[in-house]
Design a protein around this motif. Structure first.
Motif, PDB file in Angstrom:
ATOM      1  N   ILE A  11       0.840  -1.200   0.000  1.00  0.00           N
ATOM      2  CA  ILE A  11       0.000   0.000   0.000  1.00  0.00           C
ATOM      3  C   ILE A  11       0.875   1.250   0.000  1.00  0.00           C
ATOM      4  CG2 ILE A  11      -1.598   1.339   1.428  1.00  0.00           C
ATOM      5  CD1 ILE A  11      -2.860  -1.389   2.230  1.00  0.00           C
ATOM      6  N   GLY A  12       1.979   1.212   0.737  1.00  0.00           N
ATOM      7  CA  GLY A  12       2.914   2.332   0.718  1.00  0.00           C
ATOM      8  C   GLY A  12       3.476   2.569  -0.666  1.00  0.00           C
ATOM      9  N   GLN A  13       3.835   1.484  -1.353  1.00  0.00           N
ATOM     10  CA  GLN A  13       4.331   1.615  -2.723  1.00  0.00           C
ATOM     11  C   GLN A  13       3.257   2.199  -3.633  1.00  0.00           C
ATOM     12  OE1 GLN A  13       4.533  -1.829  -5.146  1.00  0.00           O
ATOM     13  NE2 GLN A  13       6.243  -1.108  -6.389  1.00  0.00           N
ATOM     14  N   TYR A  14       2.025   1.723  -3.486  1.00  0.00           N
ATOM     15  CA  TYR A  14       0.923   2.256  -4.294  1.00  0.00           C
ATOM     16  C   TYR A  14       0.810   3.763  -4.104  1.00  0.00           C
ATOM     17  CZ  TYR A  14      -3.826   3.734  -5.344  1.00  0.00           C
ATOM     18  OH  TYR A  14      -4.904   4.441  -5.811  1.00  0.00           O
ATOM     19  N   SER A  15       0.843   4.213  -2.861  1.00  0.00           N
ATOM     20  CA  SER A  15       0.698   5.635  -2.586  1.00  0.00           C
ATOM     21  C   SER A  15       1.836   6.438  -3.201  1.00  0.00           C
ATOM     22  CB  SER A  15       0.635   5.877  -1.072  1.00  0.00           C
ATOM     23  OG  SER A  15       0.471   7.246  -0.791  1.00  0.00           O
ATOM     24  N   GLU A  16       3.055   5.920  -3.096  1.00  0.00           N
ATOM     25  CA  GLU A  16       4.200   6.646  -3.649  1.00  0.00           C
ATOM     26  C   GLU A  16       4.142   6.671  -5.181  1.00  0.00           C
ATOM     27  OE1 GLU A  16       9.020   7.095  -3.016  1.00  0.00           O
ATOM     28  OE2 GLU A  16       7.793   5.974  -1.590  1.00  0.00           O
ATOM     29  N   ASN A  17       3.720   5.558  -5.783  1.00  0.00           N
ATOM     30  CA  ASN A  17       3.626   5.504  -7.248  1.00  0.00           C
ATOM     31  C   ASN A  17       2.505   6.386  -7.787  1.00  0.00           C
ATOM     32  OD1 ASN A  17       4.488   1.946  -7.741  1.00  0.00           O
ATOM     33  ND2 ASN A  17       5.743   3.701  -7.219  1.00  0.00           N
ATOM     34  N   VAL A  18       1.332   6.317  -7.155  1.00  0.00           N
ATOM     35  CA  VAL A  18       0.134   6.943  -7.710  1.00  0.00           C
ATOM     36  C   VAL A  18      -0.088   8.356  -7.168  1.00  0.00           C
ATOM     37  CG1 VAL A  18      -2.377   6.750  -7.939  1.00  0.00           C
ATOM     38  CG2 VAL A  18      -0.943   4.700  -8.099  1.00  0.00           C
ATOM     39  N   TYR A  19      -0.043   8.525  -5.860  1.00  0.00           N
ATOM     40  CA  TYR A  19      -0.357   9.827  -5.261  1.00  0.00           C
ATOM     41  C   TYR A  19       0.864  10.753  -5.214  1.00  0.00           C
ATOM     42  CZ  TYR A  19      -5.122   8.701  -3.747  1.00  0.00           C
ATOM     43  OH  TYR A  19      -6.459   8.397  -3.718  1.00  0.00           O
ATOM     44  N   PHE A  20       2.053  10.182  -5.016  1.00  0.00           N
ATOM     45  CA  PHE A  20       3.284  10.978  -4.974  1.00  0.00           C
ATOM     46  C   PHE A  20       3.914  11.093  -6.357  1.00  0.00           C
ATOM     47  CE2 PHE A  20       7.693  11.924  -3.684  1.00  0.00           C
ATOM     48  CZ  PHE A  20       7.499  12.800  -2.620  1.00  0.00           C
ATOM     49  N   GLU A  21       3.572  10.127  -7.223  1.00  0.00           N
ATOM     50  CA  GLU A  21       4.048  10.040  -8.612  1.00  0.00           C
ATOM     51  C   GLU A  21       5.556   9.846  -8.702  1.00  0.00           C
ATOM     52  OE1 GLU A  21       2.511  13.076 -11.199  1.00  0.00           O
ATOM     53  OE2 GLU A  21       0.410  12.533 -10.810  1.00  0.00           O
ATOM     54  N   LYS A  22       6.083   8.986  -7.817  1.00  0.00           N
ATOM     55  CA  LYS A  22       7.477   8.573  -7.918  1.00  0.00           C
ATOM     56  C   LYS A  22       7.500   7.082  -8.235  1.00  0.00           C
ATOM     57  CE  LYS A  22      11.938   8.365  -5.518  1.00  0.00           C
ATOM     58  NZ  LYS A  22      12.702   8.695  -4.294  1.00  0.00           N
ATOM     59  N   PRO A  23       8.181   6.658  -9.315  1.00  0.00           N
ATOM     60  CA  PRO A  23       8.130   5.253  -9.752  1.00  0.00           C
ATOM     61  C   PRO A  23       9.069   4.351  -8.952  1.00  0.00           C
ATOM     62  CG  PRO A  23       9.499   6.515 -11.250  1.00  0.00           C
ATOM     63  CD  PRO A  23       8.943   7.516 -10.260  1.00  0.00           C
ATOM     64  N   CYS A  24       8.804   4.212  -7.646  1.00  0.00           N
ATOM     65  CA  CYS A  24       9.671   3.385  -6.792  1.00  0.00           C
ATOM     66  C   CYS A  24       9.277   1.922  -6.898  1.00  0.00           C
ATOM     67  CB  CYS A  24       9.573   3.843  -5.345  1.00  0.00           C
ATOM     68  SG  CYS A  24       7.972   3.479  -4.573  1.00  0.00           S
ATOM     69  N   GLY A  25      10.204   1.041  -6.486  1.00  0.00           N
ATOM     70  CA  GLY A  25       9.891  -0.369  -6.349  1.00  0.00           C
ATOM     71  C   GLY A  25       9.281  -0.635  -4.984  1.00  0.00           C
ATOM     72  N   LEU A  26       9.362  -1.877  -4.528  1.00  0.00           N
ATOM     73  CA  LEU A  26       8.708  -2.292  -3.284  1.00  0.00           C
ATOM     74  C   LEU A  26       9.702  -2.655  -2.183  1.00  0.00           C
ATOM     75  CD1 LEU A  26       5.996  -2.985  -1.869  1.00  0.00           C
ATOM     76  CD2 LEU A  26       6.098  -5.226  -2.981  1.00  0.00           C
ATOM     77  N   MET A  27      10.988  -2.680  -2.514  1.00  0.00           N
ATOM     78  CA  MET A  27      11.974  -3.148  -1.551  1.00  0.00           C
ATOM     79  C   MET A  27      12.013  -2.307  -0.287  1.00  0.00           C
ATOM     80  SD  MET A  27      15.297  -2.515  -0.304  1.00  0.00           S
ATOM     81  CE  MET A  27      16.210  -1.658  -1.574  1.00  0.00           C
ATOM     82  N   ASP A  28      12.060  -0.977  -0.413  1.00  0.00           N
ATOM     83  CA  ASP A  28      12.179  -0.102   0.754  1.00  0.00           C
ATOM     84  C   ASP A  28      11.029  -0.331   1.723  1.00  0.00           C
ATOM     85  OD1 ASP A  28      14.353   0.925  -0.528  1.00  0.00           O
ATOM     86  OD2 ASP A  28      13.458   2.869  -0.978  1.00  0.00           O
TER      87      ASP A  28
END
Length: 424
Positions: free
Chosen positions: A188-205
């Motif tokens: 869910i954190g990755q989803y928020s960063e990808n979609v709402y923050f618009e940063k194309p991060c992976g899931l590792m962090d």
């Protein structure tokens, strides 16, 4: 939940000592953490009053091996560390967060749609986490919070992932009896960063921050990653994990980070695949002349890094399981060399005059000689480097490297077993 002033008394009366030692691993940190928690609660009281509260902790993470593999469904070895973010939290109708000195705008939990004005902001991250939790039918609600962090911002220790995981952990604790799976909170954190923050991060962090311990993650099935805890005790190897902050911020480097998954996916697209994990390595090498024409040389080099980095993760995991620390160190050194030469994430090509990470690696290699290994840490381009240093040489290394990057720039860390956790 416990009244804030009562919780301060409990800390002062040593009633939280055992759990704080369990969380932070290092007994020498106990007095500091008790003082830190008390100050945080006092700050909460000054903001919101002497309410009933809970305390949550989310660690930063250190990527041990697997540099820029997660966004290609690759493999990674990562560790939760004993630098963390803590949140003093009480229930409320809306969400209001003060994060250290940054006052986050109040969020109405009845309106969780994405706002263009919140792209790239903490407000966007919070709204995105709650939106996804609500979509998945979890209970959500408002809260007041004071959040303070020892996780260095812009350092490659994942301050943003820790923040996303913190929001998910708070909602899990306040409204769902801590029942939300840590892996789901990470996703869910990755989803928020990808979609709402618009940063194309992976899931590792997010996984490392949410799950905790030393973990091997295989993202081949990105919807359900394989997570394996590595049951080893680093002190057995008589080496310490050092993270050196080179005081070069990640700010304004989003395009450099974004270019890495973009170029790797351009190579994958050549084979009509979504990510490089789906591409046959032998086919890749046979097609390099055509790939160069379709993409560019850096994309080819970055793909070469990806294929070999996945293998190095497995080598590192096997070495640790076999208690073969020499092979582990050789693998970490090889990972760093590949990141420098092929992945090319030690400095920004848009600002080639500033190469603090490269300089820190060069100086560390000169200082360490055969006493340890070092490599770029995390996303790269700025932030930190990582070193595994023989215990007997740690103080010498710390003293020498801090001559260049300042007192307190070298952090000697421990792996902690908890990810997102309700402390009290």
């Amino acid at each position: 939940m416990t009244p804030a002033t009562k919780l301060i008394q409990n800390i002062q009366n040593n009633q939280l000592d055992d759990i704080l030692l369990d969380v932070y691993v290092d007994e020498s940190l106990l007095s500091y953490q008790k003082e830190r928690y008390i100050k945080a609660i006092e700050k909460y009281i000054s903001l919101y009053g002497d309410e009933e509260i809970e305390i949550y902790s989310v660690p930063g993470r250190s990527e041990v091996c697997g540099n820029h593999t997660d966004h290609q469904n690759g493999e990674v070895l990562a560790a939760a560390i004993n630098l963390d973010m803590i949140a003093i939290v009480g229930k409320s109708d809306t969400i209001h967060v003060l994060s250290d000195d940054y006052d986050i705008n109040t969020i109405d939990v009845s309106d969780l749609t994405k706002k263009d004005s919140e792209v790239g902001t903490s407000e966007g991250l919070i709204r995105g986490v709650l939106y996804k939790l609500q979509e998945l039918k979890y209970h959500i609600g408002g809260f007041n919070a004071f959040i303070t962090s020892d996780v260095l911002q812009g350092s490659g220790l994942s301050s943003s992932a820790a923040f996303e995981v913190m929001i998910g952990t708070i909602i899990s604790g306040l409204y769902n009896d801590m029942s939300i799976d840590p892996l789901l909170i990470a996703q869910i954190g990755q989803y928020s960063e990808n979609v709402y923050f618009e940063k194309p991060c992976g899931l590792m962090d997010q996984c490392a921050c949410s799950i905790g311990s030393l973990i091997h993650i295989d993202f081949k099935d990105s919807a359900s990653p394989m997570v394996e805890k590595i049951e080893v005790d680093f002190p057995e190897f008589k080496h310490s994990l050092c993270i050196i902050d080179v005081h070069a911020s990640h700010a304004d480097l989003t395009s450099d980070y974004a270019d890495i998954p973009l170029e790797m996916k351009q190579v994958a697209k050549f084979f009509n695949k979504n990510v490089l994990r789906e591409v046959d390595e032998q086919d890749f090498y046979q097609q390099i002349p055509a790939i160069r024409k379709a993409t560019n040389d850096r994309a080819v080099l970055r793909a070469m890094h990806l294929f070999n980095e996945n293998k190095r993760v497995v080598q590192a995991v096997n070495a640790l399981n076999a208690l073969d620390f020499d092979t582990f160190k050789e693998t970490i050194k090889a990972s760093g060399e590949s990141s420098y030469k092929y992945l090319q994430n030690c400095y920004s090509p848009h600002d080639a005059g500033n190469q603090a990470v490269s300089l820190a690696i060069a100086l560390s290699e000169d200082i360490l000689q055969d006493k340890g290994v070092c490599r770029v840490h995390g996303g790269g381009f700025a932030g930190t480097i990582q070193a595994f240093v023989e215990d007997e040489f740690v103080e010498t290394y710390k003293t020498e490297i801090e001559k260049y990057f300042g007192e307190g720039s070298c952090h000697v860390l421990k792996v902690r077993k908890y990810g997102g956790k309700k402390v009290s």
